[in-house]
Design an enzyme around this catalytic site. Structure first.
Site, PDB file in Angstrom:
ATOM      1  CE1 TYR A 192      -4.092   1.961   1.185  1.00 20.20           C
ATOM      2  CE2 TYR A 192      -2.472   3.163   2.473  1.00 20.20           C
ATOM      3  CZ  TYR A 192      -3.750   3.054   1.952  1.00 20.20           C
ATOM      4  OH  TYR A 192      -4.654   4.054   2.193  1.00 20.20           O
ATOM      5  CG  HIS A 227      -8.507   1.967   2.519  1.00 21.74           C
ATOM      6  ND1 HIS A 227      -9.646   1.653   1.810  1.00 21.74           N
ATOM      7  CD2 HIS A 227      -8.044   3.132   1.995  1.00 21.74           C
ATOM      8  CE1 HIS A 227      -9.864   2.596   0.896  1.00 21.74           C
ATOM      9  NE2 HIS A 227      -8.912   3.511   0.994  1.00 21.74           N
TER      10      HIS A 227
HETATM   11 FE1  FEO Z   1      -7.354   8.346  -1.422  1.00 26.21          FE
HETATM   12 FE2  FEO Z   1      -8.797   5.594   0.047  1.00 26.21          FE
HETATM   13  O1  FEO Z   1      -8.693   7.099  -1.066  1.00 26.21           O
END
Ligand code: FEO
Length: 398
Positions: A192, A227
């Site tokens: 990520y 997230h």
């Molecule tokens: Fe920059 Fe999870 O959006």
């Protein structure tokens, strides 16, 4: 569709997306979550929303706690679609004009998306919002990773709502760090950072220093990103990992990425990888056929050297290699040694084009590009052996 209690009065009410794979060019092999949080206080406050198709799932969770129509205010930490595209649907469902707190750049971005008369309330770093027994203070985190991005901190509970930062694309039913084994989350967290935050690692370093100077780090008990899961057992673990990964320290490892038309460039890549290994540089040989650009990019982020091979097709580089180079350029990796190679039939432009692209990315190129006409004989591999030696010499010893 149960909400998950983060602490008394604060709940995760987001959505699970096990199926997503293409996240604007990044292959999310483990899906993702869109996290939203509901604070049930004198002012019922929703922190972030979710991607539009997942709004019914989120509202279902909220309904287990309160009537969604009772939400008094919304905080939007980030305007990107995965968090904010559900905002109009949420506002329609709530049925009244609740204030939406966001950064000034957030108001512009949300308005630019929705063109609706939303009741925006702009907040800046240091502004606070009372919720009742609790409050939120805001910290703009510009370009981490959009101009509008911001953090919201609840000092009474020690919870940092960090939006994209300190998250990962990993979908699990488990909601907390102590419920997911490290072997599942650590590679996803690194991937990520490499695929989303790489261009902004300098800002990550500055932000962590700013948060420390403000004394915020000592007050954080929980990090609730948008997230992946919530960090409650060791919230500073991911902050320390970000600080380390943001340095982009060169490692004695190489990624050899290539595509091949009829096998000659593949033979060159294999020889180069083996020659690097002989020089004490472990080489990850990554064919673009069968490997996604984002997984190769993650290998490049972890490697001190990036060697790129392409055959010449129609006087230029191979389409798959062009796709990868576009992705690599955008993510602006730092501190890389690099090299270019490839086979050709009669014109042979691709290695020179690759070398120029790598030079434009400010990579260190210790050897000239290597062009091989047709199929290499055993003696034709010698320049690749020399390139491996030059690359090895340019990398740190350990
Ligand atoms: Fe920059 Fe999870 O959006």
């Amino acid at each position: 569709m149960e909400p998950v209690k983060v602490c008394e009065g604060i709940y995760w009410v987001g959505a699970l997306d096990f199926g997503i794979r293409d996240f604007h060019g990044y292959w999310t092999n483990s899906g993702t979550t869109y996290n939203a949080y509901l604070v049930v206080d004198e002012k019922i406050t929703l922190i972030d929303t979710v991607k539009d198709p997942f709004v019914p799932e989120m509202l279902g969770r909220i309904s287990k706690l309160v009537d969604p129509a009772k939400i008094d205010q919304i905080v939007s930490n980030h305007a990107e679609d995965d968090h904010a595209s559900g905002l109009p649907q949420v506002l329609r469902a709530i049925g009244h004009e609740v204030p939406v707190y966001c950064s000034p750049a957030g108001a512009k971005a949300l308005d630019g998306h929705f063109h609706l008369p939303i009741n925006y309330r702009e907040v800046k770093t240091g502004d606070t919002l009372g919720l009742g027994k609790r409050s939120l203070s805001f910290l703009e985190t510009r370009m981490l990773h959009w101009p509008d991005s911001m953090f919201s901190f609840c000092p009474e509970e020690g919870i940092l709502f960090s939006n994209d930062a300190f998250g990962m694309h990993l979908c699990t039913f488990e909601r907390f760090d102590d419920e997911v084994p490290e072997c599942r989350w650590l590679p996803e967290a690194f991937t990520y950072v490499a695929n989303i935050l790489a261009p902004y690692t300098g800002l990550i370093t500055k932000l962590i220093a700013q948060v420390t100077e403000m004394g915020l780090a000592d007050k954080i008990k929980i990090i609730a990103p948008d997230h992946g899961f919530i960090w409650r057992s060791d919230p500073l673990r991911i902050v320390k990992l970000y600080a380390q990964w943001a340095k982009q320290e060169p490692s004695r490892q190489a990624t050899v990425v290539f595509d091949s038309m009829w096998g000659a460039t593949k033979a060159m890549a294999m020889h180069l990888g083996e020659a690097l290994a002989r020089e004490g540089v472990p080489a990850l040989v990554r064919p673009l056929k069968g490997s996604h650009r984002s997984s190769i990019l993650t290998d490049c982020y972890a490697s001190g050297a990036v060697l790129v091979g392409s055959p010449t097709l129609n006087n230029t580089i191979y389409p798959t290699v062009a796709d990868f180079m576009c992705y690599l350029k955008g993510l602006r990796l730092q501190n890389k040694v690099a090299g270019a190679f490839g086979s050709y039939g009669w014109s042979g432009e691709s290695p020179k084009i690759l070398q120029a692209m790598l030079a434009e990315m400010k990579y260190n190129l210790p050897a000239a590009e290597i062009r091989q006409q047709w199929v290499p004989r055993p003696e034709d591999f010698q320049p690749l052996t020399e390139m491996a030696k030059a690359v090895a010499a340019a990398l740190p010893r350990k």
